[in-house]
Design a protein around this motif. Structure first.
Motif, PDB file in Angstrom:
ATOM      1  N   VAL A  36      -8.446   4.216   9.578  1.00 18.74           N
ATOM      2  CA  VAL A  36      -7.373   4.605   8.673  1.00 18.74           C
ATOM      3  C   VAL A  36      -6.104   4.984   9.425  1.00 18.74           C
ATOM      4  N   GLU A  37      -6.240   5.544  10.613  1.00 19.09           N
ATOM      5  CA  GLU A  37      -5.059   5.897  11.383  1.00 19.09           C
ATOM      6  C   GLU A  37      -4.249   4.666  11.762  1.00 19.09           C
ATOM      7  N   HIS A  38      -4.931   3.569  12.103  1.00 19.29           N
ATOM      8  CA  HIS A  38      -4.230   2.326  12.439  1.00 19.29           C
ATOM      9  C   HIS A  38      -3.358   1.874  11.272  1.00 19.29           C
ATOM     10  N   PHE A  39      -3.931   1.866  10.073  1.00 25.61           N
ATOM     11  CA  PHE A  39      -3.174   1.437   8.894  1.00 25.61           C
ATOM     12  C   PHE A  39      -2.048   2.417   8.581  1.00 25.61           C
ATOM     13  N   ASP A  40      -2.307   3.687   8.771  1.00 24.58           N
ATOM     14  CA  ASP A  40      -1.282   4.692   8.542  1.00 24.58           C
ATOM     15  C   ASP A  40      -0.085   4.460   9.453  1.00 24.58           C
ATOM     16  N   LEU A  41      -0.354   4.209  10.728  1.00 23.42           N
ATOM     17  CA  LEU A  41       0.727   4.039  11.688  1.00 23.42           C
ATOM     18  C   LEU A  41       1.476   2.730  11.498  1.00 23.42           C
ATOM     19  N   LEU A  42       0.841   1.738  10.894  1.00 28.08           N
ATOM     20  CA  LEU A  42       1.562   0.503  10.591  1.00 28.08           C
ATOM     21  C   LEU A  42       2.751   0.760   9.668  1.00 28.08           C
ATOM     22  N   VAL A 115      -2.230  -3.455   4.687  1.00 32.49           N
ATOM     23  CA  VAL A 115      -2.583  -2.058   4.425  1.00 32.49           C
ATOM     24  C   VAL A 115      -3.192  -1.910   3.035  1.00 32.49           C
ATOM     25  N   ALA A 116      -2.521  -2.458   2.025  1.00 33.86           N
ATOM     26  CA  ALA A 116      -2.979  -2.283   0.644  1.00 33.86           C
ATOM     27  C   ALA A 116      -4.354  -2.886   0.412  1.00 33.86           C
ATOM     28  N   ASN A 117      -4.655  -3.986   1.077  1.00 40.72           N
ATOM     29  CA  ASN A 117      -5.915  -4.694   0.830  1.00 40.72           C
ATOM     30  C   ASN A 117      -7.075  -4.178   1.665  1.00 40.72           C
ATOM     31  N   SER A 118      -6.797  -3.463   2.750  1.00 39.90           N
ATOM     32  CA  SER A 118      -7.870  -3.144   3.694  1.00 39.90           C
ATOM     33  C   SER A 118      -8.066  -1.666   3.989  1.00 39.90           C
ATOM     34  N   VAL A 119      -7.083  -0.828   3.725  1.00 38.04           N
ATOM     35  CA  VAL A 119      -7.188   0.558   4.170  1.00 38.04           C
ATOM     36  C   VAL A 119      -8.341   1.299   3.509  1.00 38.04           C
ATOM     37  N   GLU A 120      -8.689   0.963   2.272  1.00 40.54           N
ATOM     38  CA  GLU A 120      -9.752   1.694   1.585  1.00 40.54           C
ATOM     39  C   GLU A 120     -11.119   1.459   2.212  1.00 40.54           C
ATOM     40  N   ASN A 121     -11.258   0.355   2.969  1.00 41.02           N
ATOM     41  CA  ASN A 121     -12.521   0.064   3.641  1.00 41.02           C
ATOM     42  C   ASN A 121     -12.511   0.461   5.109  1.00 41.02           C
ATOM     43  N   VAL A 129      -8.925  12.170   5.673  1.00 41.41           N
ATOM     44  CA  VAL A 129      -9.972  12.278   4.652  1.00 41.41           C
ATOM     45  C   VAL A 129      -9.847  11.090   3.712  1.00 41.41           C
ATOM     46  N   GLU A 130     -10.820  10.925   2.828  1.00 41.69           N
ATOM     47  CA  GLU A 130     -10.826   9.777   1.909  1.00 41.69           C
ATOM     48  C   GLU A 130      -9.557   9.694   1.076  1.00 41.69           C
ATOM     49  N   GLY A 131      -9.011  10.842   0.693  1.00 41.23           N
ATOM     50  CA  GLY A 131      -7.796  10.837  -0.112  1.00 41.23           C
ATOM     51  C   GLY A 131      -6.603  10.225   0.598  1.00 41.23           C
ATOM     52  N   ASP A 132      -6.626  10.267   1.921  1.00 36.80           N
ATOM     53  CA  ASP A 132      -5.532   9.664   2.677  1.00 36.80           C
ATOM     54  C   ASP A 132      -5.509   8.153   2.496  1.00 36.80           C
ATOM     55  N   LYS A 133      -6.682   7.541   2.351  1.00 35.81           N
ATOM     56  CA  LYS A 133      -6.738   6.090   2.151  1.00 35.81           C
ATOM     57  C   LYS A 133      -6.014   5.704   0.862  1.00 35.81           C
ATOM     58  N   VAL A 134      -6.243   6.463  -0.181  1.00 35.46           N
ATOM     59  CA  VAL A 134      -5.623   6.172  -1.473  1.00 35.46           C
ATOM     60  C   VAL A 134      -4.110   6.337  -1.382  1.00 35.46           C
ATOM     61  N   ARG A 135      -3.684   7.393  -0.705  1.00 32.21           N
ATOM     62  CA  ARG A 135      -2.242   7.633  -0.542  1.00 32.21           C
ATOM     63  C   ARG A 135      -1.595   6.529   0.288  1.00 32.21           C
ATOM     64  N   ILE A 136      -2.207   6.154   1.383  1.00 30.35           N
ATOM     65  CA  ILE A 136      -1.631   5.131   2.257  1.00 30.35           C
ATOM     66  C   ILE A 136      -1.530   3.801   1.518  1.00 30.35           C
ATOM     67  N   LYS A 137      -2.552   3.460   0.754  1.00 28.85           N
ATOM     68  CA  LYS A 137      -2.483   2.235  -0.050  1.00 28.85           C
ATOM     69  C   LYS A 137      -1.318   2.312  -1.036  1.00 28.85           C
ATOM     70  N   ALA A 138      -1.153   3.449  -1.664  1.00 32.43           N
ATOM     71  CA  ALA A 138      -0.070   3.613  -2.639  1.00 32.43           C
ATOM     72  C   ALA A 138       1.289   3.475  -1.971  1.00 32.43           C
ATOM     73  N   GLU A 139       1.428   4.003  -0.748  1.00 27.98           N
ATOM     74  CA  GLU A 139       2.694   3.870  -0.026  1.00 27.98           C
ATOM     75  C   GLU A 139       2.986   2.400   0.273  1.00 27.98           C
ATOM     76  N   ALA A 140       1.947   1.657   0.647  1.00 28.20           N
ATOM     77  CA  ALA A 140       2.129   0.227   0.930  1.00 28.20           C
ATOM     78  C   ALA A 140       2.506  -0.531  -0.341  1.00 28.20           C
ATOM     79  N   GLN A 141       1.864  -0.222  -1.451  1.00 28.41           N
ATOM     80  CA  GLN A 141       2.186  -0.887  -2.715  1.00 28.41           C
ATOM     81  C   GLN A 141       3.624  -0.610  -3.135  1.00 28.41           C
ATOM     82  N   THR A 142       4.069   0.630  -2.981  1.00 28.99           N
ATOM     83  CA  THR A 142       5.430   0.998  -3.373  1.00 28.99           C
ATOM     84  C   THR A 142       6.454   0.205  -2.575  1.00 28.99           C
TER      85      THR A 142
END
Length: 452
Positions: A36-42, A115-121, A129-142
Motif C-alpha cells: 500500500v505504501e508503494h501505491f500511496d507514494l505514486l 492505484v484505483a484498480n490495485s491498491v485494495e489488494n 491500515v485497511e482504511g488507507d487503501k480505501v482513501r488512496i483509491k478514492a484519491e486516485a479516482q478523484t
C-alpha cells in the motif's frame, strides 16, 4: 494490433520516475508495486501528478493573455506553434511531436488506473491500515476524473445534453495495461458519466483533511463536482455540491491586505505545464478593462513589464500557487451563476459580495438595485468569474461553455503585433475543439475532429 502504448508514449517512464519519495519503482509492466505504501507514494509524483495538460494551448487560444512581441518568433515559420495556436490553424498538431495537452493527462490516468484498480489488494506495511487503501483509491479516482474533464473539454465539443450522447469524446482507458488494445473514442456523455461516477464514489471515502495540498480531500471532490455540474447545465445540483464544498473549506484570502495566505483558499493544488499565463504572460486589454482600478487582483497579482517593442504591458505575476482545481472563490462564483440562472438573484449577489469584499478595498456591497435585469446580473457574474479565475486559465473552457447560448457567445479576434493581421473564431466554428495529435493517430485508428 493497436496498443494503448500510443497514448502513454514518452510519458509513462516520466510518470513512474518522478515520484518524490518513490524513485526505485520501475514502470508497471516491469515491476508491479507490491504494498500500500508503494501505491500511496505514486500519488506524490512531482510533475506528472501535480501537473496536468499544457498551458500554452489553452492560454494562447483564448483571450485573457496574448503573446508579447518577443514570444511570436519567426512568423514565416509554418511550424511556429505559438502562431498556429494564436490563429487557430487548421493544421494544428499535424506534426509528429508529442503534445502534452494529450499525453500528460493520459500519463497521469495510467498512474491513477494502477492505484484505483490495485491498491485494495496490496499488502499492508507498518503505519498503514485497511482504511488507507480505501482513501488512496478514492484519491486516485478523484484525480482521474479531473484528467478526463481536462481531456474531454479540450478534445471534444462542450457538453450539451441534447447532443452529448452522440458527440465524440476521448478514449476511455480504465486499466494500467500497455498491451491493451486502444479503445475507440467514447461519447461526451459517457466521459461525463464516468467523471461523475468516479467523483461520487470517491467523495464518501476521502478525508476532510488532505494528506498534502497535492492530494484531494472531500472539499476538493465536492468542488470539482460543482464545476462539472455547472458545465453540464445542472445548476441546482451544482449549488448543492458547492455548499458541500464550502462546508469543508470556506476560506477566502483578503487580497486587500496582502496575498500571503492565498494558497489557503485552494482545495488542492493542480497546476499546469509551464506556459504563457503561468510564467507571467501579458494580459489582454479586454481582460484589464473589466477590472476596477483598485481591484487587488489587478494591483497585487499583476505588474507592469516591457514588451519586446518597448511598450508597457501588464503581466500576471508568476507564482507556484496557481491551481486549475476549483478554489473557494470559484465555488462561490459557481453558486452565483447558478443562482442567477435559477432566478435567485439575491442569493447570487450574496455570493458575489462574499468574494468581492476580499478583493476590492473599501468595498460597498452590491444590492438588487444595482442591476436592472437578470440578464445584466448574469453578465456581471460572468465577468466577475473571469476576473477571479484569469490566472487559473479556465477561459478557453468557459468560452466554449458559454458559446452554447447566443446571449453569452463570444467571437474571438486575435491580432498580430503588426496591428494589421488578424484572425477570427466564431462561436460555431470547429476550431474550438483541438484536433487529436498526429502522433496518436499514427498508432491508433481514431476518428479525427474536423477543422475549418
Amino acid at each position: 494490433m493497436k496498443k494503448i502504448f500510443n497514448i502513454y508514449v514518452f510519458s509513462i517512464l516520466i510518470t513512474f520516475t518522478s515520484c518524490d519519495d518513490y524513485l526505485d519503482v520501475e514502470p508497471i509492466g516491469l515491476v508491479v508495486p507490491e504494498n500500500v505504501e508503494h501505491f500511496d507514494l505514486l500519488l506524490n509524483g512531482e510533475r506528472n501528478i501535480v501537473f496536468t495538460s499544457d498551458q500554452d494551448d489553452l492560454v494562447i487560444s483564448a483571450n485573457d493573455f496574448v503573446p508579447g512581441t518577443f514570444s511570436f518568433g519567426n512568423l514565416d515559420d509554418p511550424s511556429n506553434q505559438t502562431l498556429q495556436l494564436f490563429s487557430w490553424n487548421s493544421d494544428l498538431y499535424t506534426d509528429s511531436d508529442p503534445k502534452q495537452i494529450w499525453s500528460l493527462p493520459y500519463a497521469n490516468i495510467y498512474t491513477f488506473n494502477s492505484v484505483a484498480n490495485s491498491v485494495e489488494n496490496a499488502s499492508l506495511v507498518p503505519t498503514y491500515v485497511e482504511g488507507d487503501k480505501v482513501r488512496i483509491k478514492a484519491e486516485a479516482q478523484t484525480q482521474r476524473a479531473f484528467e478526463y474533464w481536462m481531456l474531454v473539454n479540450s478534445f471534444a465539443k462542450q457538453y450539451d445534453a441534447s447532443t452529448a450522447a452522440s458527440d465524440l469524446g476521448v478514449p476511455l482507458v480504465t486499466t494500467a495495461d500497455v498491451s491493451q488494445t486502444t479503445p475507440q473514442r467514447s461519447t461526451v456523455q459517457e466521459i461525463y458519466d464516468f467523471i461523475l461516477k468516479d467523483l461520487e464514489e470517491a467523495v464518501v471515502n476521502l478525508s476532510s483533511e488532505p494528506v498534502n495540498l497535492a492530494r484531494p480531500s472531500k472539499g476538493a471532490a465536492y468542488a470539482m463536482l460543482s464545476r462539472v455540474k455547472l458545465y453540464m447545465g445542472a445548476y441546482a445540483e451544482a449549488i448543492t455540491y458547492a455548499d458541500l464544498a464550502l462546508a469543508e473549506n470556506s476560506f477566502i484570502a483578503d487580497y486587500t491586505v496582502g496575498i500571503d495566505d492565498l494558497e489557503d483558499e485552494n482545495y488542492m493544488r493542480k497546476m499546469m505545464g509551464v506556459g504563457l499565463g503561468y510564467r507571467g504572460g501579458p494580459l489582454t486589454s479586454s481582460l484589464v478593462n473589466i477590472f476596477d482600478a483598485t481591484d487587488a487582483r489587478l494591483t497585487e497579482l499583476t505588474r507592469d513589464n516591457f514588451n519586446g517593442d518597448g511598450t508597457t504591458i501588464i503581466t500576471s505575476i508568476f507564482t507556484q500557487r496557481v491551481t486549475i482545481w476549483p478554489t473557494v472563490p470559484e465555488v462561490h462564483l459557481i453558486k452565483a451563476e447558478c443562482n442567477v440562472r435559477l432566478n435567485n438573484d439575491s442569493a447570487a449577489i450574496d455570493d458575489l459580495n462574499t468574494v468581492r469584499v476580499k478583493r476590492i478595498p473599501a468595498y460597498t456591497n452590491l444590492t438588487d438595485a444595482d442591476f436592472v435585469s437578470n440578464a445584466e446580473l448574469l453578465a456581471f457574474t460572468l465577468e466577475e468569474k473571469r476576473r477571479e479565475t484569469f490566472r487559473m486559465n479556465l477561459r478557453w473552457f468557459e468560452l466554449k461553455r458559454l458559446n452554447l447560448e447566443p446571449a453569452t457567445a463570444t467571437t474571438l479576434v486575435h491580432t498580430l503585433p503588426d496591428g494589421v493581421t488578424s484572425f477570427t473564431l466564431t462561436p460555431g466554428a470547429n476550431n474550438w475543439v483541438f484536433p487529436i495529435p498526429q502522433q496518436v493517430l499514427n498508432f491508433a485508428d481514431l476518428e479525427q475532429n474536423p477543422r475549418d
